[in-house]
Structure formats: structure tokens, C-alpha cells
Design an enzyme around this catalytic site. Structure first.
Site, PDB file in Angstrom:
ATOM      1  N   TYR A 150       5.072  48.122  21.685  1.00  0.00           N
ATOM      2  CA  TYR A 150       4.159  46.990  21.867  1.00  0.00           C
ATOM      3  C   TYR A 150       2.737  47.470  21.600  1.00  0.00           C
ATOM      4  O   TYR A 150       2.296  48.461  22.176  1.00  0.00           O
ATOM      5  CB  TYR A 150       4.285  46.475  23.307  1.00  0.00           C
ATOM      6  CG  TYR A 150       3.335  45.365  23.657  1.00  0.00           C
ATOM      7  CD1 TYR A 150       3.532  44.078  23.150  1.00  0.00           C
ATOM      8  CD2 TYR A 150       2.242  45.580  24.485  1.00  0.00           C
ATOM      9  CE1 TYR A 150       2.659  43.050  23.464  1.00  0.00           C
ATOM     10  CE2 TYR A 150       1.363  44.555  24.815  1.00  0.00           C
ATOM     11  CZ  TYR A 150       1.580  43.292  24.299  1.00  0.00           C
ATOM     12  OH  TYR A 150       0.721  42.278  24.614  1.00  0.00           O
ATOM     13  N   ASP A 249      -1.524  54.792  19.192  1.00  0.00           N
ATOM     14  CA  ASP A 249      -1.871  53.791  20.196  1.00  0.00           C
ATOM     15  C   ASP A 249      -1.795  54.486  21.556  1.00  0.00           C
ATOM     16  O   ASP A 249      -0.709  54.686  22.102  1.00  0.00           O
ATOM     17  CB  ASP A 249      -0.906  52.599  20.103  1.00  0.00           C
ATOM     18  CG  ASP A 249      -1.202  51.540  21.169  1.00  0.00           C
ATOM     19  OD1 ASP A 249      -1.945  51.844  22.114  1.00  0.00           O
ATOM     20  OD2 ASP A 249      -0.665  50.430  21.038  1.00  0.00           O
ATOM     21  N   LYS A 277      -7.210  50.313  28.762  1.00  0.00           N
ATOM     22  CA  LYS A 277      -6.670  50.455  30.124  1.00  0.00           C
ATOM     23  C   LYS A 277      -7.397  51.457  31.022  1.00  0.00           C
ATOM     24  O   LYS A 277      -8.443  51.152  31.560  1.00  0.00           O
ATOM     25  CB  LYS A 277      -5.173  50.772  30.041  1.00  0.00           C
ATOM     26  CG  LYS A 277      -4.403  49.650  29.307  1.00  0.00           C
ATOM     27  CD  LYS A 277      -3.030  49.435  29.812  1.00  0.00           C
ATOM     28  CE  LYS A 277      -2.293  48.417  28.967  1.00  0.00           C
ATOM     29  NZ  LYS A 277      -1.517  47.460  29.698  1.00  0.00           N
TER      30      LYS A 277
END
Ligand code: PMP
Length: 442
Positions: A150, A249, A277
Site C-alpha cells: 500500500y 516507501d 507518519k
């Protein structure tokens, strides 16, 4: 009608069913993010490693907002830095925003791929810009990405990521949701994680068209699935041989597996890193880091540069949160604590599962772990989909009832924070003993 007062925040009691009802009458399905639907709880207080629901029940939180909370909820040092920033200089839209240089300088020091850094607000933003940047720099269209990984919601990276309705037979290159452009599939070469033969085949067939390879260097999209030995090195060499951009990522691993991201652990340096994050302990900050030449293709409103532009990019309060978070990481034993507690949880869970006779595989790195209800750890998405969802549901119910918040689906990753205590770990293992026993009941 409930006798409980309805409060929207703070520490008071709250009628959760009534709040969900109100939510559903003004917000589609009741929550502004898909994964939030399905809980009974409404959380109205957070502190350190804990969250409290509307009944006043306390939970040890292992979702931690899916990653950002790395020091602990409502960390007073971070919040104080944010309050100061907010009362000194807020958004201006002129030049580098106040505090932007300092955070970029720290990231350039700690992250191997970072010679230049640009900020945006979410991981979705960052990976979308990464696609544009790789295309602008190479003049090519296609990306290689790994099944189940994802990377957010822009059309091209949303192809083939973990869907709620994925099964081992769902075609790999399926858009992850309605409304995504079906033609995006044409620009994506989907490969199963850890399949080096398929990567080499993709480059043999399409090498001159591949702008970038996107990967999570340690996969958390379907739990905790490391790269097999030599796989990341092979990606690096293959991208070099074909002048394609290697994108890591590190939205989840950055500032969590190590301050410099997983790239500082595995020793493979990507051309471009997407982060977010944990960088700001819960405030909305994300970005791209990369080498000077590649990042030089970022710009605004020209045909040959990849535009990066956003009202809230590099918001001073988010930067203040990042600066304080990174400073704490650099001066305190944050990662020692994350790794120690993570290992304690994994060991305790393995013992609890063995006592109960539950067939599980518990894997992870540092503060993160996954509990797969299958005897061997998965090496890719299709294998992770074999985790027994009925057994997991029985396990999950007892865990939540016992005060442990964790993902509601059987191949999710979970994590602890620097505020997670020995007492939290002990409680987790005690509840897990009952939960594993419940998981094997017919
Ligand atoms: N990449 C990865 C690896 C992620 O885990 C996520 C979010 N879970 C994203 C990108 C998207 O980040 P955001 O939710 O901040 O848009």
C-alpha cells in the site's frame, strides 16, 4: 435515549452507540477513513501508550494511528514545541516556512538517501509526488510495484494494494477501490514481493519504459514481511542497469525502524524516499528525500518539472513537532526502548501461543510485529492472505475485550511506542494467553 452525557472530546463519558449514530448521519459510514469503520469504540482521550474509550475503559494502544505515534500519545514535549510554533509564526506561503530548514538538515544528516528534502502533508501526497518526479526525471511512464503493498491513494500506486476483499485468487493488478482510473493498470507492472525472477523479467520486457520501482523495503502493508537475502540489492542493481529510479516507501519504516529508516539498517540506498507518519509523532508531515540531481526535477508549474505545491506543505507547527521528535530520538534511548519492548512482546506472544497450542507465526522488527494464524511466516502477499481470519477474529475479540487495541484483520501490522511500559507488555501477554486459547475453540 442514553442517560450518559454526549461529549465530543476530553475525558468525560460518552455514549458510543449514539455517537456512531450521529457520525453516520453526517459522515459517510461514520468515519473519514475506511479502516476506522467497524469498531464499537469512540476514543476521546489518549496519553502515552494508552487510549480511553467513551465508557472510560483504558486500552494499551498498538495501532498508534497506524504508525505516527512513536514517542507516545500527546507527548508533552512535542505538544509544547507545537504550541510555541503556533503562537510565534504560522503558515505564510512565502519562502521556506519557519522551521523547514532545520528539519530538512536533520533528515539530510540521518537518512542515507537524503541530500535534498521536500515536505508535504501525507504519505499519499509523498508517493504521488514520487511517481511524478520519477516520470519527470526519466521521461518514462511505467512503474514496477509489489502486490499487496500500500502506497496511498493516487491512482497508479493504488493498483494492486491490499484490498479488504483480496483473496489468494484476486488478479494482482486490480485497482484498490472504485473510482480509480482503470487505465492506470497499463502503467503498472505488478510483481509478487520477493520474486526476483519476475522483477528481472519485467525489466527484460519493459526496461526502457520503467520510470521507477516502488517498494517498502520492509513490508508492513500485509504485516511484517522482510525482503529475502539479496533482494533489495538486486532491485538496486537492476534499477542502476536500466536508469530507473528506486523508490523506498518508508512512510511506515522511516523514523521507526531506525531514525534513518530501514535503508540505514539494510545498507541499500534508494534514489528517492517517501516518508511520513513517525517523523512528527502524530502531526501531519510527510515528504520526499533524494539525491540532489533527482530532487532537482521538483518545481512548480513548468512542463518539465514535477510540481510540488501545497498550501499546508511544511506547516510550521508540523515542523516544530518533527524537530522535537527527531531531537528526542537523537538524544534519548528511544530506539533501544522500542527494540527491547518489541522483542519482549514477540517472545511473550510466541510463548503464550505455544502454551495454548495455537498455530501462529509471530514476526517483526523493532517496535513492529504481526500475528499470522498460519504455521509459517509469509514471504509475499498471497501467502499472507492465508492467515486464518476466523481464528484471528476469535483472538481479536478477546484481546480488545481485555484492553488491547490491535488491527482488526488477520494480516495487519501492529506497533508499540517509546511510552509502552513493562506493565503494558505483561498485560498484553496475560490477555494473549486467553485470546490464543479462544482462537482454537471450534
Ligand atoms: N505508504 C505506506 C507504506 C503506508 O503504510 C501508508 C499509510 N498507511 C501510506 C503510504 C499512505 O500514507 P497516508 O495515510 O499518510 O496518506
Amino acid at each position: 435515549m442514553s442517560a450518559l452525557p454526549l461529549e465530543t472530546s476530553g475525558e468525560g463519558l460518552l455514549d458510543q452507540a449514539e455517537y456512531w449514530k450521529r457520525a453516520q448521519s453526517v459522515i459517510p459510514r461514520g468515519a473519514s477513513s475506511g479502516h476506522r469503520v467497524g469498531w464499537d469504540q469512540v476514543i476521546n482521550r489518549t496519553s502515552g501508550s494508552h487510549v480511553w474509550d467513551g465508557t472510560g475503559k483504558r486500552y494499551v494502544d498498538y495501532l498508534l494511528a497506524w504508525g505516527p505515534i512513536v514517542l507516545g500519545h500527546c507527548d508533552p514535549r512535542v505538544n509544547e514545541a507545537v504550541a510555541k510554533a503556533m503562537s510565534t509564526c504560522d503558515l505564510t506561503g512565502i519562502g521556506p516556512q519557519f522551521g523547514e530548514v532545520e528539519v530538512a538538515e536533520i533528515i539530510c544528516t540521518v537518512m542515507p538517501s537524503a541530500e535534498r528534502v521536500a515536505f508535504c502533508t501525507s504519505g499519499t501526497d509523498a508517493t504521488m509526488h514520487a511517481v511524478h518526479l520519477a516520470r519527470a526525471a526519466t521521461g518514462r511512464r511505467k512503474i514496477v510495484k509489489f502486490h499487496g503493498s500500500y502506497h496511498g491513494w493516487s491512482d497508479v500506486v493504488a493498483v494492486g494494494s491490499a484490498r479488504a476483499d483480496s483473496t489468494p485468487t484476486t488478479p494482482m493488478a486490480t485497482p484498490n477501490g472504485g473510482g480509480l482510473h482503470p487505465d492506470s493498470i497499463a502503467d503498472v507492472i505488478m510483481v509478487e514481493w520477493n520474486d526476483d525472477i519476475a522483477v528481472k523479467q519485467a525489466f527484460a520486457d519493459h526496461g526502457h519504459e520503467i520510470a521507477a520501482v516502488f517498494c517498502e523495503p520492509y513490508v508492513h502493508s500485509f504485516g511484517c514481511v522482510p525482503a529475502k537475502e539479496g533482494f533489495l540489492e538486486m532491485l538496486r542493481a537492476t534499477c542502476d542497469a536500466h536508469s530507473s529510479v528506486l523508490v523506498f516507501d518508508e512512510v511506515k519504516t522511516g523514523f521507526r525502524s531506525a531514525i534513518g529508516g530501514y535503508q540505514s539498517i539494510c545498507g541499500v540506498t534508494p534514489d528517492l524516499t517517501a516518508f511520513g507518519k513517525a517523523v512528527a509523532n502524530g502531526f501531519a508531515l510527510a515528504g520526499l528525500a533524494g539525491n540532489e540531481v533527482l530532487m532537482g526535477h521538483l518545481g512548480a508549474y513548468t512542463g518539465d518539472r514535477a510540481t510540488i505545491d501545497g498550501t499546508y506543505n511544511a506547516a510550521p507547527y508540523a515542523l516544530a513537532a518533527a524537530r522535537k521528535t527527531l531531537e528526542i530520538m537523537q538524544t534519548e534511548d528511544v530506539f533501544e526502548r522500542l527494540y527491547l519492548r518489541g522483542e519482549q512482546v514477540r517472545t511473550g506472544l510466541r510463548e503464550a501461543a505455544a502454551e495454548a497450542g495455537a498455530q501462529v507465526s509471530i514476526v517483526g522488527l523493532g517496535s513492529e510485529w504481526a500475528v499470522y494464524f498460519q504455521p509459517t511466516a509469509p514471504t509475499n502477499f498471497r501467502e499472507a492472505l492465508r492467515s486464518d481470519s476466523a481464528a484471528y477474529a476469535r483472538f481479536h475479540e478477546v484481546m480488545v475485550d481485555g484492553g488491547i487495541i490491535q488491527p482488526a484483520f488477520p494480516n495487519g501490522d501492529r506497533r508499540l511506542c517509546a511510552a509502552t511500559s513493562q506493565e503494558d507488555v505483561d498485560l498484553t501477554i496475560e490477555v494473549a494467553r486467553r485470546a490464543f486459547a479462544a482462537s482454537i475453540k471450534m
